[in-house]
Write a protein that holds these residues in place. Structure first.
Motif, PDB file in Angstrom:
ATOM      1  N   ILE A  50     -29.023  15.601  11.422  1.00 21.42           N
ATOM      2  CA  ILE A  50     -29.188  16.707  10.481  1.00 21.42           C
ATOM      3  C   ILE A  50     -27.902  16.906   9.684  1.00 21.42           C
ATOM      4  N   VAL A  66     -32.890  16.549   6.991  1.00 16.83           N
ATOM      5  CA  VAL A  66     -33.153  15.773   8.200  1.00 16.83           C
ATOM      6  C   VAL A  66     -33.041  14.304   7.808  1.00 16.83           C
ATOM      7  N   PHE A  69     -35.267  11.411  11.944  1.00 19.73           N
ATOM      8  CA  PHE A  69     -36.309  12.171  12.632  1.00 19.73           C
ATOM      9  C   PHE A  69     -36.334  11.906  14.135  1.00 19.73           C
ATOM     10  N   SER A  72     -34.149  14.793  16.640  1.00 21.80           N
ATOM     11  CA  SER A  72     -34.452  16.211  16.824  1.00 21.80           C
ATOM     12  C   SER A  72     -35.959  16.404  16.874  1.00 21.80           C
ATOM     13  N   LEU A  74     -38.993  18.379  15.671  1.00 16.24           N
ATOM     14  CA  LEU A  74     -39.309  19.209  14.522  1.00 16.24           C
ATOM     15  C   LEU A  74     -40.799  19.529  14.514  1.00 16.24           C
ATOM     16  N   SER A 173     -36.487  10.790   4.947  1.00 16.19           N
ATOM     17  CA  SER A 173     -35.708  12.019   5.093  1.00 16.19           C
ATOM     18  C   SER A 173     -36.552  13.204   4.667  1.00 16.19           C
TER      19      SER A 173
END
Length: 515
Positions: A50, A66, A69, A72, A74, A173
């Motif tokens: 991030i 972001v 991926f 994290s 999400l 992203s």
């Protein structure tokens, strides 16, 4: 990830992230060491994939990106943006794999639904087989998809067909911003007035969320300071009149109270005592107060040394001195020095005559200086990346309303380089000096070293140590500048009537003291 909202201050976000070092082991801060106020500040979380972007002047979060991926978890309305099975061990991978990125079908069908056509950005290469980029926007969020070759793009081909085909890769992203679409928002993303509060604790609470935020500090001279607030009416601090009770009622209780007995800079008071024009001495050396102390939480006592020679006044003056302190408002971006009332600063020769501060008692003779404590000094902090006290306070923005000149009527402000500010102030105050030599003598800077533990302005004495600040001893936290420097070095103090500026080597004002 802790709750972080667009519009939050850099100070608040950093404190939230630093509170969870196991989750966020590395925090990288990138900024311009030459123009730290004019350019955005980037806060990278490489272990979490991030990146956060803040504007320079207000230091508010404008863009959340972001970049990976796989690092994290999400979700949107309880729907995973990336399927949990795709995460697995990929969280330790050097870069996001295709399987850990959201596909167009997942974004378009399951997450957000239909939207307007986005924007295709062809490759800068002349090669027709070079990859292009398609940005798909929704209100407040956008995804970037890579198109394998420019030849796959056609203006006659709808974007749903294109992004659903094998020519498009999963999203590489994601960006979160304030605006109806990325194409509309990007031009003003760092300058648009934020609809969200700076404090994360106030996010989503509206007008009744707690103590109102201070948006801007307007200095009107003669000890009159106007705090412009987000929702409520302005709060006026009248130096030597506003009481600690007034501050708590309007600004809330201070985040900390600091007491310090350091008189090492008192020697400079002798300078104004021997001056032919003590009332015209600059702010750093004028006798009513040892204003060379511009540290955000350090103070000398302002009790007159002559009281120590008078047995009748010794007990009372010592009691007042022991009660003197700084009210530290880290979340507002300033500190207030509480002490005995003092004489207001001199009126600016160009101060607007129509200005009338909302004061009920401007006569110092009625203040009974030894009877009670009042606010006598305000320290406004710029929170400049690379400076020694970085991230002690959130950034405070200010304007000087009382020093217009013949050529410039707009107020001086916290975003201006000090050379421009000093040039205007010298022009305004020049008629009050007896000669050019006197003016030159009184405008000399004083070097302040913030890196030595025994420095009168050392932040180490102030809140407990260097390890609490960015750039300190905690592993994984680093500042990245254009020239690789870790600090902007020593600062200089410059004084004018009622004002002391702490200036960094790059010309940015790190702290403004108003007295």
């Amino acid at each position: 990830m802790p709750a972080i909202a667009l519009g939050a201050s850099l100070h608040d976000v950093l404190h939230r992230l630093k509170a969870e070092p196991q989750t966020y082991p590395t925090i990288d801060i990138s900024y311009s060491s030459v123009r730290p106020i004019d350019t955005p500040i980037l806060l990278g979380l490489p272990a979490n994939g991030i990146r956060l972007r803040f504007d320079g002047p207000d230091q508010r979060l404008r863009l959340i990106e972001v970049l990976d991926f796989s690092k994290s978890r999400l979700s949107y309305k309880n729907i995973e943006i990336v399927k949990p099975s795709s995460l697995g061990t990929a969280i330790t991978a050097p870069q996001s794999s295709v399987s850990s990125r959201p596909s167009f079908r997942h974004v378009y069908n399951r997450l957000f639904g239909p939207t307007f056509p986005g924007e295709y950005i062809p490759s800068s290469s002349q090669d027709g087989e070079a990859a292009g980029t398609y940005i798909l926007s929704y209100p407040g969020i956008a995804f970037t998809f890579s198109i394998q070759s420019s030849s796959a793009w056609s203006v006659n081909l709808d974007f749903v067909t294109l992004l659903s085909s094998s020519a498009a890769s999963p999203a590489s992203s994601m960006a979160i911003f304030h605006g109806s679409s990325w194409s509309d928002a990007r031009a003003s993303i760092f300058t648009l007035t934020s609809p969200h509060p700076r404090s994360l604790s106030l996010a989503g609470r509206g007008r009744e969320g707690g103590v109102d935020e201070v948006e801007l500090v307007k200095v009107h001279g003669e000890g009159c300071i106007e705090l412009v607030r987000r929702f409520g009416p302005p709060f006026w601090i009248i130096l030597s009149e506003t009481t600690p009770q007034d501050l708590v009622a309007e600004l809330g209780p201070p985040d900390a109270i600091y007491r310090k007995n350091d008189r090492r800079l008192a020697i400079h008071k002798a300078r104004s005592a021997g001056s032919r024009h003590p009332g015209r001495a600059n702010g750093m050396y004028s006798g009513q107060d040892e204003s060379t102390d511009t540290d955000q939480s350090s103070s000398h006592t302002t009790t007159d040394d002559s009281d120590e020679d008078d047995p009748a006044s010794t007990g009372k003056s010592h009691d007042m001195a022991s009660a003197e302190c700084f009210y530290n408002y880290f979340h507002h971006g300033f500190d207030v020095f509480i002490s005995s009332p003092t004489t207001p600063s001199a009126r600016s020769p160009t101060s607007p005559l129509a200005f009338s501060p909302p004061s009920v008692n401007k006569d110092p003779s009625n203040a009974t200086p030894t009877a009670y404590l009042t606010a006598t000094k305000l320290l406004l902090h710029a929170n400049i990346p690379g400076s020694y006290p970085f991230n002690r306070h959130r950034r405070s923005r200010w304007t000087l309303e009382h020093v217009p000149s013949a050529q410039h009527t707009e107020p001086l402000n916290s975003e201006m380089p000090f050379d421009d500010i000093a040039g205007r102030l010298r022009e305004v105050w020049r008629p009050t000096y007896g000669s050019k030599d006197e003016e030159k003598s009184l405008q000399r800077g004083m070097v302040l070293n913030r890196g030595w533990g025994d420095s009168p302005g050392s932040s180490c004495e102030l809140l407990g140590g260097w390890e609490e600040s960015i750039g300190g001893n905690r592993k994984g936290i680093g500042d990245t500048t254009g020239d690789g420097e870790q600090s902007l070095g020593n600062t200089e103090l410059f004084g004018f009537p009622g004002l002391v500026f702490e200036v960094l080597k790059n010309g940015a004002v790190s702290c403004l003291t108003v007295f």
